[in-house]
Design an enzyme around this catalytic site. Structure first.
Site, PDB file in Angstrom:
ATOM      1  N   LYS A  95       0.816  -1.224   0.000  1.00 24.73           N
ATOM      2  CA  LYS A  95       0.000   0.000   0.000  1.00 24.73           C
ATOM      3  C   LYS A  95       0.845   1.268   0.000  1.00 24.73           C
ATOM      4  O   LYS A  95       0.384   2.330  -0.402  1.00 24.73           O
ATOM      5  CB  LYS A  95      -0.968  -0.035   1.167  1.00 24.73           C
ATOM      6  CG  LYS A  95      -2.026  -1.101   0.929  1.00 24.73           C
ATOM      7  CD  LYS A  95      -2.882  -1.385   2.110  1.00 24.73           C
ATOM      8  CE  LYS A  95      -3.890  -2.472   1.795  1.00 24.73           C
ATOM      9  NZ  LYS A  95      -3.295  -3.831   1.912  1.00 24.73           N
TER      10      LYS A  95
HETATM   11  C1  LIG Z   1      -3.945  -4.911   1.422  1.00 22.16           C
HETATM   12  C2  LIG Z   1      -3.137  -6.128   1.241  1.00 22.16           C
HETATM   13  C3  LIG Z   1      -3.540  -7.151   0.383  1.00 22.16           C
HETATM   14  C4  LIG Z   1      -4.851  -7.099  -0.365  1.00 22.16           C
HETATM   15  O1  LIG Z   1      -4.878  -6.102  -1.342  1.00 22.16           O
HETATM   16  P1  LIG Z   1      -6.266  -5.609  -1.949  1.00 22.16           P
HETATM   17  O2  LIG Z   1      -5.936  -4.485  -2.827  1.00 22.16           O
HETATM   18  O3  LIG Z   1      -7.097  -5.190  -0.770  1.00 22.16           O
HETATM   19  O4  LIG Z   1      -6.871  -6.771  -2.645  1.00 22.16           O
HETATM   20  C5  LIG Z   1      -2.713  -8.235   0.222  1.00 22.16           C
HETATM   21  N1  LIG Z   1      -1.547  -8.344   0.906  1.00 22.16           N
HETATM   22  C6  LIG Z   1      -1.137  -7.386   1.748  1.00 22.16           C
HETATM   23  C7  LIG Z   1       0.145  -7.569   2.484  1.00 22.16           C
HETATM   24  C8  LIG Z   1      -1.902  -6.243   1.941  1.00 22.16           C
HETATM   25  O5  LIG Z   1      -1.466  -5.285   2.766  1.00 22.16           O
END
Ligand SMILES: *Cc1c(COP(=O)(O)O)cnc(C)c1O
Length: 426
Positions: free
Chosen positions: A99
């Site tokens: 993110k």
């Molecule tokens: C947020 C996250 C996901 C999932 O991603 P999405 O965009 O919500 O599908 C997978 N792995 C990690 C480590 C995350 O932080």
């Protein structure tokens, strides 16, 4: 380029900056682009060049100079993306999860969008998190002028390091609250506040509410970039598969957008843990959120309601380009072990879900297409799980994690009334 809400039958068009300021549409829908531009210019380009080329197609109410500056500020010194064999590592940012890629850019897009829409109020970025969004939003927004960040997380549903990253975050404009309940409870409460006009009106003289969850366009667009970058860097000549550990469907949706923009993607493989609402959707066509919730060792994917799926359904796509599988905790731990033994590479539990789903896919289909697995978090972020899988302690954590346990806890409130807590802050 204009944007419409997925729920607006009149298809009222708004600008990118307006969509970024709004977060969620007033009708509860999500903003989607009216069309998909084709990106020609990406092979052999740097990350920043590709980011600029992608964003320029979507953020048409931003100038070239603005976009170049923001991309440079976000990625010039600290590129969170690295390619390591078949892994597209997206976790080299400030909080060691994917993110960060979007959230290193998002604050610039948000503040410019406020300016473009003559909003002089303070933007309150309100987010629900299953762990990684919260810390990435807080790190991205800390001390950004004219903004406040309020993060709501499930008090019992995050890893110790995720919790520490949030509760130790400095910054005069950041607020963090735990709630009883799971991520869906947090997300639901936040969505209710966004559509509660009366509540928001109480603060409207000074504040405007927006979201930095992946429902915000400003989060989604930066994620398209690394699909093009990965393809270019892997020197792929034909088609490519991407395996995406999935929760709220934001990451994989960006892959779908990249495909719409001309990237020759064969399959997007959606990997879920035991919370397999999406796996069931791709297998049966039925999206059934009425089901038990499981707390797993890949907490950032513990989810029943996958918000961004609404954007995919809006496109009326044939689902043939998707494949999916779900992976249990036992399989996740075994995968961490197997990959460590065979390649000396340590997967975090989310990426391990991706690896295991891919192994099953390959066995089932025999597909030999070149494939990249999106590595969404650093294993150091989930060190207890790694240690239980491998039996040994992880050494040499990245700087941002190493210093966490020495930092003072600044936010430790667990609340049961979010509206009241927001009222107290604002
Ligand atoms: C947020 C996250 C996901 C999932 O991603 P999405 O965009 O919500 O599908 C997978 N792995 C990690 C480590 C995350 O932080």
């Amino acid at each position: 380029m204009y944007y419409v809400s997925t729920r607006d039958v009149n298809k009222t068009k708004i600008t990118a900056s307006k969509a970024i300021v709004s977060g969620l549409a007033p009708d509860g829908g999500l903003y989607v682009p009216c069309e998909f531009p084709v990106l020609h210019d990406f092979m052999g380009k740097s990350y920043e060049e590709i980011a600029f080329n992608v964003l320029k197609l979507y953020l048409t109410d931003f100038s070239d100079d603005e976009l170049k500056e923001y991309v440079q500020l976000a990625y010039g010194k600290n590129l969170p993306v690295k390619i390591n064999g078949d892994y597209l590592e997206l976790f080299h940012g400030r909080t060691s999860a994917f993110k960060d890629v979007a959230l290193q850019l998002y604050p610039y897009l948000l503040t410019a969008s406020l300016r473009k829409n003559n909003v002089s109020k303070t933007a309150v970025v309100l987010v629900a998190t299953s762990g990684d969004t919260g810390s990435a939003v807080l790190a991205g927004m800390a001390n950004v002028p004219n903004t406040r960040a309020i993060v709501i997380y499930p008090a019992e549903g995050v890893s110790p390091i995720q919790r520490l990253q949030m509760t130790t975050q400095e910054g005069n404009n950041v607020h963090v609250f735990g709630i009883k309940g799971n991520f869906d409870d947090a997300q639901k409460a936040v969505k209710e506040i966004f559509s509660d006009e009366k509540f928001k009106a109480g603060f409207a003289d000074k504040y405007i509410f927006t979201s930095a969850n992946s429902i915000n366009l400003g989060r989604l667009l930066p994620q398209i970039v690394y699909y093009f970058y990965a393809y270019s860097e892997s020197r792929c000549s034909g088609k490519i598969n991407f395996v995406v550990p999935t929760g709220n469907f934001g990451n994989i949706l960006a892959g779908y957008y990249a495909r719409k923009m001309g990237l020759p993607i064969n399959k997007l493989i959606c990997a879920t843990n035991s919370n397999r609402v999406l796996d069931d959707f791709f297998k049966t066509g039925v999206y059934d959120t009425e089901r038990p919730f499981y707390t797993t060792i890949s907490p950032s994917m513990d989810i029943l309601v996958s918000s961004n799926l609404e954007r995919l359904i809006y496109e009326n796509v044939s689902l043939d380009m998707f494949d999916s599988d779900s992976v249990t905790d036992e399989e996740t731990l075994q995968t961490i072990k197997d990959v460590y033994n065979s390649k000396q590479y340590i997967l975090d539990p989310h990426t391990a879900v991706g690896q295991c789903a891919y192994d099953k896919y390959k066995k089932r289909t025999g597909d030999e297409t070149q494939t990249m697995i999106l590595a969404t978090a650093s294993p150091y972020k989930f060190s207890e799980t790694i240690e239980s899988a491998l039996g040994n302690v992880l050494n040499n954590p990245p700087e941002n994690i190493k210093h966490l346990s020495n930092k003072p806890i600044l936010h430790n409130e667990v609340i049961d009334n979010i509206r009241k807590a927001i009222g107290n802050i604002l």
